[in-house]
Design an enzyme around this catalytic site. Structure first.
Site, PDB file in Angstrom:
ATOM      1  N   TYR A 146       0.860  -1.188   0.000  1.00 54.44           N
ATOM      2  CA  TYR A 146       0.000   0.000   0.000  1.00 54.44           C
ATOM      3  C   TYR A 146       0.890   1.230   0.000  1.00 54.44           C
ATOM      4  CZ  TYR A 146      -3.455   3.400   1.760  1.00 54.44           C
ATOM      5  OH  TYR A 146      -4.279   4.505   1.923  1.00 54.44           O
ATOM      6  N   ASP A 240       9.363   2.869  -0.692  1.00 55.52           N
ATOM      7  CA  ASP A 240       8.335   3.499   0.135  1.00 55.52           C
ATOM      8  C   ASP A 240       8.638   3.141   1.589  1.00 55.52           C
ATOM      9  OD1 ASP A 240       4.677   3.352   0.324  1.00 55.52           O
ATOM     10  OD2 ASP A 240       6.212   4.235   1.618  1.00 55.52           O
ATOM     11  N   LYS A 268       4.799   9.458   8.574  1.00 54.52           N
ATOM     12  CA  LYS A 268       4.599   8.870   9.906  1.00 54.52           C
ATOM     13  C   LYS A 268       5.602   9.397  10.944  1.00 54.52           C
ATOM     14  CE  LYS A 268       2.349   4.740   7.999  1.00 54.52           C
ATOM     15  NZ  LYS A 268       0.976   4.744   8.514  1.00 54.52           N
TER      16      LYS A 268
HETATM   17  P1  KE4 Z   1      -0.723   8.291   4.593  1.00 50.42           P
HETATM   18  O1  KE4 Z   1      -1.282   8.993   3.371  1.00 50.42           O
HETATM   19  O2  KE4 Z   1      -1.781   7.453   5.304  1.00 50.42           O
HETATM   20  O3  KE4 Z   1       0.025   9.237   5.529  1.00 50.42           O
HETATM   21  O4  KE4 Z   1       0.415   7.272   4.077  1.00 50.42           O
HETATM   22  C1  KE4 Z   1       0.083   6.302   3.108  1.00 50.42           C
HETATM   23  C2  KE4 Z   1       1.055   5.138   3.221  1.00 50.42           C
HETATM   24  C3  KE4 Z   1       2.057   5.022   2.266  1.00 50.42           C
HETATM   25  N1  KE4 Z   1       2.962   4.018   2.329  1.00 50.42           N
HETATM   26  C4  KE4 Z   1       2.924   3.097   3.323  1.00 50.42           C
HETATM   27  C5  KE4 Z   1       3.945   2.005   3.339  1.00 50.42           C
HETATM   28  C6  KE4 Z   1       1.920   3.169   4.332  1.00 50.42           C
HETATM   29  O5  KE4 Z   1       1.894   2.232   5.309  1.00 50.42           O
HETATM   30  C7  KE4 Z   1       0.966   4.204   4.292  1.00 50.42           C
HETATM   31  C8  KE4 Z   1      -0.156   4.331   5.308  1.00 50.42           C
HETATM   32  N2  KE4 Z   1      -0.309   3.217   6.187  1.00 50.42           N
HETATM   33  C9  KE4 Z   1      -1.645   2.957   6.673  1.00 50.42           C
HETATM   34  C10 KE4 Z   1      -1.561   1.814   7.688  1.00 50.42           C
HETATM   35  N3  KE4 Z   1      -1.216   0.613   7.108  1.00 50.42           N
HETATM   36  C11 KE4 Z   1      -2.253   4.159   7.313  1.00 50.42           C
HETATM   37  C12 KE4 Z   1      -3.430   3.854   8.226  1.00 50.42           C
HETATM   38  C13 KE4 Z   1      -4.715   4.268   7.570  1.00 50.42           C
HETATM   39  O6  KE4 Z   1      -4.827   4.207   6.319  1.00 50.42           O
HETATM   40  O7  KE4 Z   1      -5.619   4.646   8.340  1.00 50.42           O
END
Ligand code: KE4
Length: 427
Positions: A146, A240, A268
């Site tokens: 993701y 990523d 994060k």
């Molecule tokens: P954000 O747009 O949520 O800040 O980041 C996206 C993203 C990009 N790359 C990786 C490897 C990530 O894990 C994430 C976001 N992770 C999720 C949890 N697995 C965020 C939690 C959520 O979507 O509520």
């Protein structure tokens, strides 16, 4: 014993009129684990307290950011101090230079970088840059990974999409999705073959160097070699590290495994819990970014004073001697404890971990890709999650996520957690 969630349920009832499922991000609705989500009132160190007064040791840590634990006094003070001087100016500030210099000390591959407000923005911008710099439209991602919710990435994604078993999202034009090629994670031979066949038209390969969005899966040495080799075809390697940055090690997975990306995405922990994402890498590539070059990317709140204050304070505290050794040791002690308790309870689990991230998979097979993860018993995970919650341990509301340990998880928290685990695993 069941939890008192009276006030949480009252808030949920109100929230559902205004917010889809009452939440601002799908996984928070607890749909895949069942039960109603506690509404959180505060966090302190490794602990959360919900609006009904229930307390939990937290392994979500805001899905990664709270590596120092919640409300670290020096981070809070830095944000308070910045807020008193204005929230955001839309103009360059000294803090943006300082945090960029600090980021480079953690990630030397960031010869140049640009700040944005989320991991989604960081990955979206990195992909656009790769497409702009190479003149190619097609890119490769891996099933179960993701990279945020930008359209091109919502093809066989992980995290919330994995949880709901939706391989693609509605609303993503087929004409766009066709430029996203996917392979199984760890499929070294498949990647070599794909690049041999299509490499001339591939802009980039983007990967979670250790996965967190199908649960934790580690990259094989062969896979890392294949990732490195994509450059032979003129494609860029984008790591990523939104989740793995500062988690797998101080310098992320690229330091831990000695990988050299063309571009890296962070978020994060980088913002200490405030909205801050970073994309960056080789200076020659970053000079394609507006206003220097033709790849446009912008943001009203990019690099804003509060996020950079929280990020800077966090990075400085991560430099404390022995911080990473301690948090990694706490993680290992917890995971060994979980394995011992599961064995005693006669429950088959695998607990892959690296640095301060881990996953508890219910199954006897090693998880190396998304198919493996899907063969785990997620129904059992749901019951496990609820039992832990009732025993005061807050786990991710999906078996396809990673758990995180903070610098504030001490022996008392680990002991509390293992006691809850014993109850949950025997149940
Ligand atoms: P954000 O747009 O949520 O800040 O980041 C996206 C993203 C990009 N790359 C990786 C490897 C990530 O894990 C994430 C976001 N992770 C999720 C949890 N697995 C965020 C939690 C959520 O979507 O509520």
């Amino acid at each position: 014993m069941s939890l008192t969630l009276t006030k949480s349920r009252a808030l949920l009832a109100r929230a559902e009129h205004l917010l889809p499922a009452g939440v601002n991000s799908p996984v928070r609705a607890f749909r895949s684990v069942g039960g109603d989500p506690p509404f959180i009132a505060s966090g302190q160190g490794a602990w959360l307290q919900d609006v009904d007064g229930n307390r939990y040791v937290d392994y979500v840590l805001s899905w990664g950011p709270a590596l120092l634990g919640h409300a670290h006094p020096e981070v809070v003070e830095a944000v308070r101090d910045a807020a008193g001087r204005g929230m955001s100016f839309g103009a360059p500030t000294g803090a943006e230079v300082e945090i960029a210099e600090a980021m480079q000390r953690f990630f030397p591959s960031l010869e140049m970088m640009r700040f944005v407000s989320s991991g989604t923005e960081a990955c979206m911008a990195a992909l656009r840059l790769a497409r702009g710099a190479t003149g190619r439209d097609t890119f490769v991602k891996f099933e179960g990974c993701y990279h945020g919710h930008a359209d091109s990435f919502l093809v066989k994604a992980g995290s919330g999409l994995a949880t709901f078993g939706i391989p693609d999202s509605a609303g993503v034009p087929a004409e766009l999705a066709k430029h996203t090629l996917t392979l199984p994670y760890n499929d070294a031979a498949g990647l070599h073959a794909l690049m041999a066949r299509e490499g001339h038209r591939i802009a980039a390969v983007i990967v979670e160097p250790v996965t967190g969005n199908m649960g934790v899966a580690l990259p094989s040495a062969e896979f890392r070699v294949a990732l490195d080799a994509v450059r032979q075809h003129g494609a860029l390697l984008i790591l990523d590290e939104v989740m793995t940055g500062f988690r797998v090690s101080r310098g992320g997975a690229q330091q831990y495994y000695g990988m050299t990306p063309d571009l890296t995405c962070l978020a994060k922990v980088a913002g200490g819990g405030l909205p801050l994402g970073v994309y960056g890498g080789r200076a020659e590539l970053m000079r394609h970014v507006a206003p220097l070059g033709p790849v446009y990317q912008a943001g009203t709140l990019s690099g804003n004073p509060l996020a950079t204050a929280a990020g800077l304070a966090t990075l400085r505290l991560l430099d404390a001697p022995g911080f990473f050794d301690r948090v990694d040791a706490a993680t290992e002690a917890l995971c060994v404890g979980i394995e011992d308790l599961a064995r005693k309870a006669g429950v088959q689990v695998t607990v892959p971990r690296v640095g301060s991230m881990f996953t508890v998979f219910f199954g006897e097979h090693t998880v190396t890709n998304f198919e493996d993860a899907k063969r785990c018993d997620m129904g059992r995970f749901g019951r496990f999650h609820r039992a832990l919650l009732e025993a005061g341990v807050y786990f991710p509301a999906s078996g396809y996520e990673a758990c995180f340990v903070s610098g504030a998880h001490g022996p008392a928290e680990i002991e509390h957690t293992l006691k809850a685990m014993e109850v949950a695993l025997t149940r």
